[in-house]
Scaffold this active site. Structure first.
Site, PDB file in Angstrom:
ATOM      1  N   GLY A  58      -9.465  -1.195  -0.988  1.00 35.69           N
ATOM      2  CA  GLY A  58      -9.205   0.223  -1.156  1.00 35.69           C
ATOM      3  C   GLY A  58      -7.794   0.443  -1.668  1.00 35.69           C
ATOM      4  O   GLY A  58      -6.907  -0.394  -1.426  1.00 35.69           O
ATOM      5  N   GLN A  63      -0.001   4.969  -3.431  1.00 35.36           N
ATOM      6  CA  GLN A  63       0.439   3.564  -3.370  1.00 35.36           C
ATOM      7  C   GLN A  63       0.926   3.051  -4.728  1.00 35.36           C
ATOM      8  O   GLN A  63       1.593   2.019  -4.790  1.00 35.36           O
ATOM      9  CB  GLN A  63      -0.690   2.662  -2.851  1.00 35.36           C
ATOM     10  CG  GLN A  63      -1.024   2.921  -1.399  1.00 35.36           C
ATOM     11  CD  GLN A  63      -2.112   1.972  -0.926  1.00 35.36           C
ATOM     12  OE1 GLN A  63      -3.281   2.258  -1.089  1.00 35.36           O
ATOM     13  NE2 GLN A  63      -1.720   0.842  -0.361  1.00 35.36           N
ATOM     14  N   CYS A 107      -3.043  -3.436   4.710  1.00 36.05           N
ATOM     15  CA  CYS A 107      -2.750  -2.448   3.672  1.00 36.05           C
ATOM     16  C   CYS A 107      -1.993  -3.142   2.552  1.00 36.05           C
ATOM     17  O   CYS A 107      -1.087  -3.928   2.827  1.00 36.05           O
ATOM     18  CB  CYS A 107      -1.910  -1.316   4.266  1.00 36.05           C
ATOM     19  SG  CYS A 107      -1.525  -0.016   3.078  1.00 36.05           S
ATOM     20  N   LEU A 108      -2.366  -2.840   1.302  1.00 34.59           N
ATOM     21  CA  LEU A 108      -1.677  -3.481   0.177  1.00 34.59           C
ATOM     22  C   LEU A 108      -0.202  -3.085   0.119  1.00 34.59           C
ATOM     23  O   LEU A 108       0.591  -3.786  -0.492  1.00 34.59           O
ATOM     24  CB  LEU A 108      -2.378  -3.136  -1.147  1.00 34.59           C
ATOM     25  CG  LEU A 108      -3.801  -3.694  -1.290  1.00 34.59           C
ATOM     26  CD1 LEU A 108      -4.439  -3.201  -2.586  1.00 34.59           C
ATOM     27  CD2 LEU A 108      -3.803  -5.214  -1.233  1.00 34.59           C
ATOM     28  N   HIS A 149      -8.903   5.129   6.207  1.00 36.46           N
ATOM     29  CA  HIS A 149      -7.576   4.555   5.944  1.00 36.46           C
ATOM     30  C   HIS A 149      -7.006   5.108   4.622  1.00 36.46           C
ATOM     31  O   HIS A 149      -5.844   5.511   4.564  1.00 36.46           O
ATOM     32  CB  HIS A 149      -7.713   3.015   5.897  1.00 36.46           C
ATOM     33  CG  HIS A 149      -6.492   2.266   5.480  1.00 36.46           C
ATOM     34  ND1 HIS A 149      -5.899   1.309   6.280  1.00 36.46           N
ATOM     35  CD2 HIS A 149      -5.747   2.300   4.344  1.00 36.46           C
ATOM     36  CE1 HIS A 149      -4.843   0.808   5.649  1.00 36.46           C
ATOM     37  NE2 HIS A 149      -4.740   1.385   4.472  1.00 36.46           N
ATOM     38  N   GLU A 150      -7.867   5.155   3.588  1.00 35.85           N
ATOM     39  CA  GLU A 150      -7.390   5.616   2.275  1.00 35.85           C
ATOM     40  C   GLU A 150      -7.106   7.112   2.282  1.00 35.85           C
ATOM     41  O   GLU A 150      -6.118   7.560   1.697  1.00 35.85           O
ATOM     42  CB  GLU A 150      -8.390   5.266   1.166  1.00 35.85           C
ATOM     43  CG  GLU A 150      -8.699   3.775   1.008  1.00 35.85           C
ATOM     44  CD  GLU A 150      -7.466   2.890   0.922  1.00 35.85           C
ATOM     45  OE1 GLU A 150      -6.419   3.352   0.422  1.00 35.85           O
ATOM     46  OE2 GLU A 150      -7.543   1.735   1.371  1.00 35.85           O
ATOM     47  N   HIS A 153      -3.770   7.886   3.630  1.00 36.96           N
ATOM     48  CA  HIS A 153      -2.669   7.705   2.670  1.00 36.96           C
ATOM     49  C   HIS A 153      -2.328   9.014   1.967  1.00 36.96           C
ATOM     50  O   HIS A 153      -1.165   9.270   1.652  1.00 36.96           O
ATOM     51  CB  HIS A 153      -3.051   6.678   1.601  1.00 36.96           C
ATOM     52  CG  HIS A 153      -2.745   5.245   1.956  1.00 36.96           C
ATOM     53  ND1 HIS A 153      -1.456   4.784   2.164  1.00 36.96           N
ATOM     54  CD2 HIS A 153      -3.544   4.162   2.106  1.00 36.96           C
ATOM     55  CE1 HIS A 153      -1.488   3.489   2.437  1.00 36.96           C
ATOM     56  NE2 HIS A 153      -2.745   3.076   2.417  1.00 36.96           N
TER      57      HIS A 153
HETATM   58 NI    NI Z   1      -3.449   1.134   2.799  1.00 38.40          NI
END
Ligand code: NI
Length: 185
Positions: A58, A63, A107-108, A149-150, A153
């Site tokens: 995701g 991000q 998380c990236l 989660h996304e 963000h």
């Molecule tokens: Ni994330």
């Protein structure tokens, strides 16, 4: 052969760089996407490319430093040609189950850090697809965790915000160190 007056070649998908926590852009409330144009569709394609390359399941627009309500996700098993990319403009959780589930999240923007987070195990989500068509779907399992989660963000919220302050501070310090190391490279 010379190409004269033809303008730029058609742009291709481009991998973007992913912001690492802590970064003020990851703490911002993102704005709704008002107009789903070719431009916005190209951005979504770039995000998918960036997510698959990472690799991740995701990615949210903030991000990559774009403060708009756009997420992409694909929680299908990546070991076959089973890609199931979803592009969601202005996604919203419309309903959620009382039942909770726990997943180890990462998380990236917080590389190599994982922690268990409890969230509703099922959610109904509404969004606009890449043609601007309203969609609604229920998600469970990993998809439910990932989509929540996304969407978090887009409200400037990270999975570490669910952890106890000490744990969160420890992870943040590790990320500050990682960023210093990367800046020196
Ligand atoms: Ni994330």
């Amino acid at each position: 052969m010379l190409h004269v007056g033809r303008g730029c070649p058609k742009s291709r998908n481009m991998k973007r760089s992913i912001l690492i926590h802590p970064d003020p852009r990851l703490k911002k409330m993102c704005l709704p996407v008002a107009d789903i144009s070719d431009d916005r569709r190209a951005l979504a394609n770039d995000m998918l490319e960036t997510m698959y390359a990472a690799p991740g399941i995701g990615l949210a627009a903030p991000q990559i430093g774009v403060l708009e309500r756009l997420i992409v996700l694909d929680c299908a098993k990546s070991d076959a040609d089973t890609a199931a990319p979803l592009v969601m403009f202005n996604p919203e959780v419309l309903a959620f189950s009382d039942e909770k589930g726990v997943y180890e999240e990462g998380c990236l923007s917080i590389p190599d850090q994982y922690a268990e987070v409890e969230r509703p195990s099922e959610v109904r989500v509404g969004w606009l697809d890449r043609d601007g068509v309203p969609r609604e779907q229920e998600f469970d399992g990993l998809w439910a965790t990932c989509v929540q989660h996304e969407i978090d963000h887009l409200d400037g919220k990270l999975f570490i915000d669910y952890l106890k302050p000490l744990r969160r501070q420890m992870i943040t310090r590790k990320m500050q160190k990682l960023k210093r190391e990367r800046a020196r490279e």
